[in-house]
Design a protein around this motif. Structure first.
Motif, short mmCIF file in Angstrom:
data_model
loop_
_atom_site.label_atom_id
_atom_site.label_comp_id
_atom_site.label_asym_id
_atom_site.label_seq_id
_atom_site.Cartn_x
_atom_site.Cartn_y
_atom_site.Cartn_z
N LYS A 28 -3.70 -3.98 2.15
CA LYS A 28 -3.46 -2.66 2.37
C LYS A 28 -4.59 -1.91 2.40
N TYR A 78 -6.14 1.11 0.19
CA TYR A 78 -5.77 2.04 -1.03
C TYR A 78 -6.07 3.48 -0.93
N ALA A 86 -4.45 -3.76 -3.63
CA ALA A 86 -4.24 -3.35 -2.38
C ALA A 86 -4.88 -4.36 -1.52
#
Ligand SMILES: [Mg+2]
Length: 453
Positions: free
Chosen positions: A163, A165, A158
């Motif tokens: 991104k 997580y 991630a």
């Protein structure tokens, strides 16, 4: 084992676990963690005590990495973690590892250290005994990689992709009393196939041999991590000076190392052939034997991180290279000489004795006009096995007699040519052992060495 426990206790070496292991007569002992240099000394004393106490009881304790073929060898799981000056374990993930930036950054730095210095780490565990063990029966392969487990792996993935997580619901172990305790599911449990595995709140360098001192591999590991930490520190300082928050600076460093060390991170089965191919694609080193691994110690460029940090100077490293290489060569040459002696003084003479017996029976049978197809068949098999062994022995001898004087070349020929030949010789001997009756065979049999007769 009880006496060993007591003696260790008297020396102030606390040991917790002691139990039987997989192979017959094989045991495990787990000392409680201490500062690395103290632990290394304790470990050395422990090995001496194991031998002494065994002898007192008319046993011989073998610290050899692979005393018996085909069953599990022995090694050390060098458990390694790092604490700050207040005693906080930097590798403790806590309940929410995805938010524990100090932890993630530390793990990423360790991954980068192992990735960057995989060669020296491989060299640090090289020995003639360990060459028998690595890559089979619960021992990690020669390819140095890091196992992180599913959770940290997913967090790193991630972070690499920028991104957030989100933990899946089942990553916590429900003990039925959530308000009391929450435990992160130990998804690191049984990856025995990784040479360097994260196990809860520490790493385990599992490729160290059972007869080895843990100090050298630990020193190399410490130096490798220090190298990456020093670099990380200046990057973090730069980020902080530019106005970044500590967490953002740590996230940046985690992303950087998690990305660059990605080829070295492997969570699958390290025993599989697929991994060997995959590791090759990823450009990872696969130094299969000590001769090729020890060469790295002589590579000043690869070892520069030790002299640069004032840990070991070039002459000190060169000295270690020479000693370890000579030890490797000497051990193998003793083994090879012993093998040849055993073949000439025991295996072939036993086969000749049996042939003589069979020959008499065959002659007697013929004299009274009887068939002797069984004896003739055994005789032929025996003859064929002897000829195969003998011609193989000649090839081996020629190779052994014409070894190079240059020690590196000598070690490489031993590892790559003579050692495989010696294994073939061993198979020929085992073949004869299977043909020759117990009362004619003059050497202890495999099962007799493993179990008391
Ligand atoms: Mg064990």
């Amino acid at each position: 084992m009880q006496e060993l426990d007591l003696e260790l206790h008297r020396l102030g070496i606390p040991a917790k676990t002691r139990h039987n292991e997989v192979a017959p007569g094989q045991f495990e002992l787990a000392p409680i963690f201490k500062e690395a240099n103290v632990s290394s000394d304790n470990n050395q004393m422990m090995m001496a005590l194991i031998k002494q106490i065994a002898q007192k009881h008319d046993f011989v304790a073998l610290l050899h990495e692979k005393p018996f073929a085909g069953i599990n060898g022995s090694g050390k799981h060098t458990n390694w973690s790092m604490a700050d000056n207040t005693g906080i374990n930097m590798l403790e993930p806590g309940n929410e590892p995805q938010q524990n930036m100090r932890f993630l950054a530390t793990v990423a730095m360790v991954c980068e250290a192992v990735h960057r210095h995989a060669g020296p780490l491989r060299a640090a565990i090289a020995s003639a005994g360990n060459d028998h063990r690595l890559g089979a029966n619960e021992a990690p392969p020669s390819i140095i990689s890091v196992f992180l487990g599913d959770t940290i792996n997913a967090i790193f993935e991630a972070i690499r992709e920028g991104k957030t997580y989100t933990p899946s619901g089942d990553s916590l172990l429900d003990l039925g009393a959530k308000q009391l305790s929450q435990l992160l599911k130990d998804n690191t449990d049984r990856n025995r196939t990784s040479p360097f595995a994260f196990t809860g709140n520490k790493f385990e360098f599992r490729a160290v041999g059972s007869s080895a001192s843990v100090s050298f591999p630990t020193a190399i590991l410490n130096a490798a991590v220090a190298d990456v930490m020093t670099e990380s520190n200046s990057l973090i300082e730069k980020d902080l000076a530019a106005g970044k928050s500590i967490d953002d600076a740590l996230l940046a460093i985690t992303k950087k190392w998690a990305t660059s060390a990605e080829p070295c991170i492997f969570n699958g089965d390290g025993y599989s052939e697929d991994w060997v191919k995959e590791a090759d694609k990823r450009g990872l080193l696969n130094l299969k034997n000590s001769a090729s691994a020890l060469r790295i110690l002589a590579d000043t460029k690869q070892m520069a991180f030790l002299s640069e940090q004032g840990i070991m100077s070039s002459p000190e490293l060169e000295m270690r290279y020479n000693v370890l290489l000579e030890r490797y060569i000497t051990l193998r040459e003793i083994e090879f000489t012993t093998l040849q002696d055993m073949i000439q003084q025991n295996v072939l003479p036993c086969a000749i004795d049996y042939k003589l017996k069979l020959g008499q029976v065959i002659a007697n049978q013929k004299a009274v006009g009887l068939e002797c197809s069984v004896e003739v068949e055994i005789y032929k098999k025996l003859n064929f096995a002897m000829e195969s062994l003998s011609s193989q022995l000649n090839i081996f001898k020629n190779g052994f007699d014409s070894l190079d004087h240059d020690e590196q070349k000598r070690a490489e020929t031993i590892a790559e040519t003579l050692y495989p030949l010696s294994e073939e010789l061993g198979e020929h001997c085992a073949n004869l052992e299977g043909l020759i009756p117990d009362n004619v065979w003059s050497l202890p049999k495999y099962y007799e060495m493993l179990h008391n007769k």
